[in-house]
Design a protein around this motif. Sequence first.
Motif, PDB file in Angstrom:
ATOM      1  N   ARG A  11    -128.061  42.100  21.830  1.00  0.00           N
ATOM      2  CA  ARG A  11    -128.605  42.963  22.861  1.00  0.00           C
ATOM      3  C   ARG A  11    -130.123  43.025  22.734  1.00  0.00           C
ATOM      4  N   PRO A  12    -130.825  43.316  23.835  1.00  0.00           N
ATOM      5  CA  PRO A  12    -132.285  43.479  23.744  1.00  0.00           C
ATOM      6  C   PRO A  12    -132.638  44.676  22.874  1.00  0.00           C
ATOM      7  N   LEU A  13    -133.888  44.718  22.413  1.00  0.00           N
ATOM      8  CA  LEU A  13    -134.298  45.763  21.489  1.00  0.00           C
ATOM      9  C   LEU A  13    -134.169  47.159  22.074  1.00  0.00           C
ATOM     10  N   ASP A  14    -134.276  47.300  23.395  1.00  0.00           N
ATOM     11  CA  ASP A  14    -134.169  48.643  23.964  1.00  0.00           C
ATOM     12  C   ASP A  14    -132.742  49.182  23.911  1.00  0.00           C
ATOM     13  N   ASP A  15    -131.773  48.361  23.492  1.00  0.00           N
ATOM     14  CA  ASP A  15    -130.412  48.864  23.336  1.00  0.00           C
ATOM     15  C   ASP A  15    -130.334  49.911  22.226  1.00  0.00           C
ATOM     16  N   ALA A  16    -131.254  49.842  21.268  1.00  0.00           N
ATOM     17  CA  ALA A  16    -131.283  50.840  20.202  1.00  0.00           C
ATOM     18  C   ALA A  16    -131.463  52.240  20.772  1.00  0.00           C
ATOM     19  N   ARG A  17    -132.150  52.350  21.945  1.00  0.00           N
ATOM     20  CA  ARG A  17    -132.295  53.635  22.618  1.00  0.00           C
ATOM     21  C   ARG A  17    -131.180  53.854  23.632  1.00  0.00           C
ATOM     22  N   ARG A  18    -130.885  52.839  24.408  1.00  0.00           N
ATOM     23  CA  ARG A  18    -129.914  52.996  25.497  1.00  0.00           C
ATOM     24  C   ARG A  18    -128.515  53.293  24.975  1.00  0.00           C
ATOM     25  N   ALA A  19    -128.176  52.791  23.786  1.00  0.00           N
ATOM     26  CA  ALA A  19    -126.840  53.024  23.228  1.00  0.00           C
ATOM     27  C   ALA A  19    -126.649  54.448  22.747  1.00  0.00           C
ATOM     28  N   GLU A  20    -127.731  55.213  22.640  1.00  0.00           N
ATOM     29  CA  GLU A  20    -127.679  56.603  22.193  1.00  0.00           C
ATOM     30  C   GLU A  20    -126.915  56.738  20.884  1.00  0.00           C
ATOM     31  N   VAL A  21    -127.285  55.903  19.930  1.00  0.00           N
ATOM     32  CA  VAL A  21    -126.600  55.861  18.639  1.00  0.00           C
ATOM     33  C   VAL A  21    -126.667  57.230  17.973  1.00  0.00           C
ATOM     34  N   ALA A  22    -125.511  57.693  17.492  1.00  0.00           N
ATOM     35  CA  ALA A  22    -125.475  58.968  16.773  1.00  0.00           C
ATOM     36  C   ALA A  22    -125.774  58.772  15.293  1.00  0.00           C
ATOM     37  N   PHE A  23    -125.053  57.849  14.661  1.00  0.00           N
ATOM     38  CA  PHE A  23    -125.280  57.549  13.246  1.00  0.00           C
ATOM     39  C   PHE A  23    -124.710  56.168  12.987  1.00  0.00           C
ATOM     40  N   ALA A  24    -125.549  55.264  12.509  1.00  0.00           N
ATOM     41  CA  ALA A  24    -125.119  53.891  12.229  1.00  0.00           C
ATOM     42  C   ALA A  24    -124.778  53.782  10.747  1.00  0.00           C
ATOM     43  N   SER A  25    -123.500  53.825  10.417  1.00  0.00           N
ATOM     44  CA  SER A  25    -123.090  53.712   9.015  1.00  0.00           C
ATOM     45  C   SER A  25    -123.339  52.307   8.481  1.00  0.00           C
ATOM     46  N   GLU A  26    -123.528  51.356   9.370  1.00  0.00           N
ATOM     47  CA  GLU A  26    -124.070  50.042   9.012  1.00  0.00           C
ATOM     48  C   GLU A  26    -124.699  49.452  10.255  1.00  0.00           C
ATOM     49  N   CYS A  27    -125.713  48.610  10.081  1.00  0.00           N
ATOM     50  CA  CYS A  27    -126.444  48.091  11.230  1.00  0.00           C
ATOM     51  C   CYS A  27    -127.361  46.950  10.791  1.00  0.00           C
TER      52      CYS A  27
END
Length: 832
Positions: free
Chosen positions: A492-508
Amino acid sequence: MTGRVRSVTGHEVLALADWRACATPPGAADGPRALDAAAPPSTWTAAPAPGTAAAMLRAAGAFDLETSAPRRFDAEDWWFRARVPSIVGEAGVEHALVFEGLATVADVWLDDALVLSSGNMFRRHEVKLAPSASPRTLTIRCRALDPLLKPKAPRAAWRVPMIENQHLRWFRTTLLGRTPGWSPPVAAVGPWRPVTVARRAGVTVDDVRLATRVRDGRGVVEVSLAARAPSGELVVARDGREHRARLAPAGDRLTATVEVPDAALWWPHTHGEPALYAARVELAGGVTVDLGAVGFRTITREPGDGFGLRVNDVPIFCRGACWTPPDPVALAADRATLARAIGQARRAGMNMLRVGGTMVYESDDFYDLCDEHGVLVWQDFMFANMDYPAADAAFAADVAVEARDFLARVQARPSLAVLCGNSEGEQQAAMWGAPRERWSQPLFADDGPLFTAARTLTPDVPTWPSSAHGGAFPHEARVGTTSYYGVGAYLRPLDDARRAEVAFASECLAFANVPDAGALAGGPGARVHHAAWKARTPRDLGAGWDFDDVRDHYVERLFGVDVAALRYADHDRFLALGRVATGEVMAQTFGEWRRARSTCRGGLVWFLRDFWKGAGWGVVDATGAPKAAWHYLRRALAPIAAHVSDEGGNGLAVHVCNDGAAALTGELEVVLYRAGEVRVAGAKRAIEVAPRAAVEIAAASLFDGFFDLSYAYRFGPPSHDLVVATVRAPAGGVVAEAFHFPVGLPATRELDVGLTAEVATNDDGASLVVKTKRFAQSIAVEVEGHEPDDAFFHLAPGATRAIALRRISGAGPTRGTLQPLNAETSAKIALP
């Protein structure tokens, strides 16, 4: 010792001698007597200490992870022998054989008597020893796992593609070495944790329960133990001050509670001091029971659909990485090795490490060091991905004891932040077609054996069913926790980090991170098309791609180059861009997640360290050397950090984070450049960031006139191609800096940017004073025998920076180079 007991006066730990190991075909011998015929003396390998079969062979020079041909350790029966010292009968003294971990299906004989059988590598066992005037022979057989991996009923409800044999779900063993494409093919077989003789004279101490609480500003320590002693005291001490309470009988136990007024709280290092207190019990007769260090803190999970942690009622942005054992052969490491690895995590601004369910429960030294360094621990129980047979009564009972064994060791540890049932169990079930009612397994329910034990032994630690949990689908990023690979494996493009509205990434953020050139020179295949390189590139089984492809995708996105053509024509340049690209992606992603308006409360990079040489997932290579991504993270995760985001028609936003307990006051300067050194405009303003907070500042608010800062309107050619945002303290020192490229990262090189470096020495060691005339991009720093405290950093036109150097090997004169990504010419240095 058991649980939190470190030592007891009058108790000793005795080593066994003459360790040997050998392999036989499965079933070739059924006990010590038959073994003598099946394994003549020439087949045995001597080793100085117990360990996995691979580790003992390595100690004898008969195996090397990097150079030996692969060996399938699960295909053979492995036998281990040692000499148990003679034991003299003494009044009031007992002896026991202690097995800290046997991998995996093991039988144990003392001389010819079978004294123990175990099928769980995570269990601790003791066997009482009777007096003996002469030494005895200990024999351990670890059965070949391959013949045991046969279909059993009931069948699994889903398949796990990362695991080579689905029937591993019936066996309590690590998946390391059994996940092709993820870990080296070195299965753990044998006495992987110490085997010793415990000599206990005087008081015997059993079943210690230790707990801490914070109440009205006071620290509370509670202890309960079984000990044959008439009286004693619980002592809690720090900085020469002691707090005491007498032990009182409670049935067949002794209990005490100490209160510490105005207790110093334990904090993650990013937010304060990880204050520790020493705890001990003093019993009548001069017997001291050392309980190790404790800390006072509260830790709670935020309510609602998201996931977040509060420490001492302060929201914490948890950032760090998923832990890997530094030695994948032995699955054990000494304290110095662990200290270096955890210290690296701390220096990178990480305040959390996750011990995932595909790994092993770590040693006491690991948790001690996390307590000392102020690093939170997200702890999975050792379950991952599979459909476990919880309905099998024997399996469930074994797991319950495993949980109690482990939790007894980690009770009252301030660093322990989350107890998680498993790694991706729900996600795998959902992705591979199991019905929704099967996604959540009984083993990981609130009333299951794991969390039932946790309520007793670690009641202050939040629990969580699975590393990916919550929402309509366990992979839903905006709810609960997730394995977030939108930016990464899903391209995904880098702006997906915002658009996905990630709550907590236990791994990434998993990439095949390229190590430094020096590390590649000694590794397998220095070219990415080489079979040895590809054999170690992380991949999912059955996929038509690997994580080299993921990295290369973002090289193309960030630098606008044809990766295939570049790899063909200029392989070194291809690797240089690859090193920087994954660091840039990680830094930009965490910059998004640390914004004041972000929904994200944490992210853990997959992995901290590589298992073996090559371009692995780790941000630290297999030798312990930081990669480019580590340096990018060090700046992005720092307690005080700055980030610039492109808000389109709204211009640029400057984000400043302050995790410290004091307000950050100072000055923000934003400067625009073009053509590498031409200053277009600049402006300053005073800023203040509250303690443990973040602010967002519109860069346009610093300027009187209009500038198309984000190059969104495009009224002609861009006026600038570089934006530098600098946060300075009142005294003028730089505390954070961020760079932004409105038209994209530069991909070209010029002959010389005017970079110079001089060596300065002082009482603390050597440092480099680096200067540049023109903008210098992602400066790689390589100095023989030294590790720089910063590298792969940008340097603004006309700027100067001092880089501390830490000697890690060698002595005498050394040489080094500083190589900007955007220059043909490097700066050369020599250290006296």
